[in-house]
Design an enzyme around this catalytic site. Structure first.
Site, short mmCIF file in Angstrom:
data_model
loop_
_atom_site.label_atom_id
_atom_site.label_comp_id
_atom_site.label_asym_id
_atom_site.label_seq_id
_atom_site.Cartn_x
_atom_site.Cartn_y
_atom_site.Cartn_z
N THR A 133 -3.04 6.25 -21.91
CA THR A 133 -2.89 4.89 -21.40
C THR A 133 -1.45 4.46 -21.71
O THR A 133 -0.75 5.10 -22.51
CB THR A 133 -3.87 3.91 -22.08
N ASP B 292 -5.43 13.91 -25.20
CA ASP B 292 -5.54 12.49 -24.80
C ASP B 292 -4.81 11.69 -25.88
O ASP B 292 -5.34 11.44 -26.96
CB ASP B 292 -7.02 12.10 -24.71
N GLU C 49 -0.48 4.80 -0.53
CA GLU C 49 -1.27 6.02 -0.77
C GLU C 49 -0.39 7.25 -0.57
O GLU C 49 0.40 7.31 0.38
CB GLU C 49 -2.48 6.06 0.16
N ARG D 38 -1.26 -2.53 -18.74
CA ARG D 38 -2.58 -1.90 -18.80
C ARG D 38 -2.64 -0.84 -17.70
O ARG D 38 -2.59 -1.18 -16.51
CB ARG D 38 -3.64 -2.97 -18.61
N TYR E 198 0.86 -1.20 0.00
CA TYR E 198 0.00 0.00 0.00
C TYR E 198 0.88 1.23 0.00
O TYR E 198 1.85 1.30 0.76
CB TYR E 198 -0.91 0.02 1.23
N LYS F 264 -1.20 0.75 -25.19
CA LYS F 264 -1.56 0.68 -26.61
C LYS F 264 -0.26 0.70 -27.43
O LYS F 264 0.53 -0.23 -27.30
CB LYS F 264 -2.53 1.81 -26.96
N1 DSN Z 1 -11.07 1.01 -25.71
C1 DSN Z 1 -10.06 1.91 -26.19
C2 DSN Z 1 -9.93 1.84 -27.66
O1 DSN Z 1 -10.06 0.74 -28.16
O2 DSN Z 1 -9.70 2.82 -28.33
C3 DSN Z 1 -10.28 3.26 -25.70
O3 DSN Z 1 -10.71 3.22 -24.38
#
Ligand code: DSN
Length: 408
Positions: free
Chosen positions: A221, A196, A52, A230, A50, A224
């Site tokens: 994120t 984003d 925080e 993730r 933990y 990707k």
């Molecule tokens: N689910 C993602 C995508 O496939 O673009 C975005 O959250």
């Protein structure tokens, strides 16, 4: 005890998923294959802790190594994206966007994002999402003629609507975003510029896409094109550090997932290696070849081309819905996702479009000639979605191709 010994049912399913990931063509634009090092870090003993708060300012004792790891992740993220501040704690892209909103907006404030069917994300103002329920969302769209962003129109809309924040960066937009144009629009109307970059973070880190470093806040994120675990993070200038950190913890999250933060640190290290540049450039080359081949076979692309990792197909001329195309391709071992296209007349569950991305196949080492093979398989299945023999044969061709480009 190992997973196999403790829970053979779950172990068996994970093994099946592994085989499935190995034997199929992963063309979902937001997916990738994380490295073994990233997965090792994600599955490490850091999950036990933990923490925080932030490094050297925790609410729990015993964080000496956790602090070192999180600081390493922060420093690497700042260096990789050339920004003054990084918060590596957001659990997901949506969590990052929630925190970014709360850092700059009050509930009810107006902001502007790209309409969902035009390529915007759920968290960019959809009426069924927190962004559309708690905030006053207004949207811009792509041009009906070019299906590209029309910066003059966006500027006009921003002047009319006076949003407090404008989002650029999308989930299904195949062209390069003019971040400088957004900066100018935001400055003119006094809006916060939020980028984003979830889809394109790996391309940016690898120098295959322009930097959004002039934004006031950048969310992304990490799994990707960036090919990490993730999770997500928030980047930006040092001057916004305090408000971002407060909005993440205690604003919208509790204990950070230090095992995932550890894996983010590993991912950033990998993205700093010279070969990552080659990977990012190859993703775009692959997408361009795939796009050209699909067009040459008579398919229509939204915006007519790609400049990124993804192509968006308009299936209308082929008389098949996105849902049916996705299903037929899945039976043939080709994993894609249906997607709305600008001005789509079908629901998001059916759609007229199909989104295809090249990050995961590029990670496997596939190049231009494999993209040609893949395009040919996609076209045949889309044109004959009910031909079971063709789908079976394609599946076997896919497995052969995958065998030549092993992963894990
Ligand atoms: N689910 C993602 C995508 O496939 O673009 C975005 O959250």
């Amino acid at each position: 005890m190992s997973l196999k010994e403790t829970d053979s049912l779950v172990y068996g399913l994970v093994e099946k998923e592994l085989e499935y990931q190995k034997k199929t063509l992963r063309l979902i634009a937001s997916e990738n294959y994380a490295s073994k090092a990233v997965m090792e870090a994600t599955g490490s003993i850091l999950t036990n802790k933990y923490a925080e708060g932030y490094p050297n300012k925790r609410y729990y004792a015993g964080n000496r190594y956790v602090d070192e790891i999180e600081l390493l992740a922060i420093e690497r993220a700042k260096k990789l994206f050339k920004v003054g501040h990084a918060n590596v704690q957001p659990h997901s892209g949506s969590s990052a966007n929630i925190a970014a909103f709360f850092a700059f907006l009050e509930v009810g404030d107006k902001f502007m994002g790209l309409d969902l069917p035009h390529g915007g994300h759920l968290t960019h103002g959809s009426s069924v999402n927190f962004s559309g329920k708690w905030f006053n969302a207004t949207s811009y769209s792509v041009s009906k003629e070019t299906e590209a962003l029309d910066y003059d129109e966006i500027r006009k809309k921003a002047i009319e609507e006076k949003p407090k924040l404008i989002i650029c960066g999308y989930t299904a937009y195949p062209l390069i975003i003019d971040f400088k144009a957004f900066r100018e629009i935001c400055d003119e109307v006094g809006a916060v510029m939020m980028a984003d970059i979830s889809h394109i973070a790996g391309l940016i880190a690898g120098g295959a896409y322009p930097s959004p470093a002039m934004a006031d806040v950048i969310t992304t994120t990490t799994h990707k094109t960036l090919r990490g675990p993730r999770g997500a993070m928030i980047l930006g200038p040092e001057e916004n550090a305090k408000r971002i950190d407060k909005a993440v913890f205690p604003g919208t999250q509790g204990g950070p997932l230090e095992n995932v933060i550890c894996a983010k640190a590993v991912c950033f290290h990998e993205a700093m290696q010279p070969e990552f540049k080659g990977y990012a450039a190859q993703i775009v080359k692959n997408a361009k070849v795939l796009a050209d081949e699909l067009v040459a076979s008579g398919l229509r692309l939204v915006a007519g081309k790609t400049e990124t990792h993804l192509v968006l197909l308009d299936l209308t001329p082929k008389g098949i819905t996105g849902k049916d195309a996705q299903m037929a391709l899945e039976e043939a071992g080709i994993i894609t996702n249906r997607n709305t296209i600008p001005f789509d007349t079908r629901s998001p569950f059916i759609t007229s479009g199909l989104r295809i991305g090249t990050a995961a196949t590029t990670t496997r080492g596939m190049k231009e000639s494999e993209m040609k093979e893949i395009a040919s398989m996609i076209v045949k299945v889309i044109e004959n979605p009910n031909d079971s023999e063709l789908k079976l044969k394609t599946r076997s061709n896919v497995e052969e191709l995958c065998k030549r480009f092993q992963v894990y």
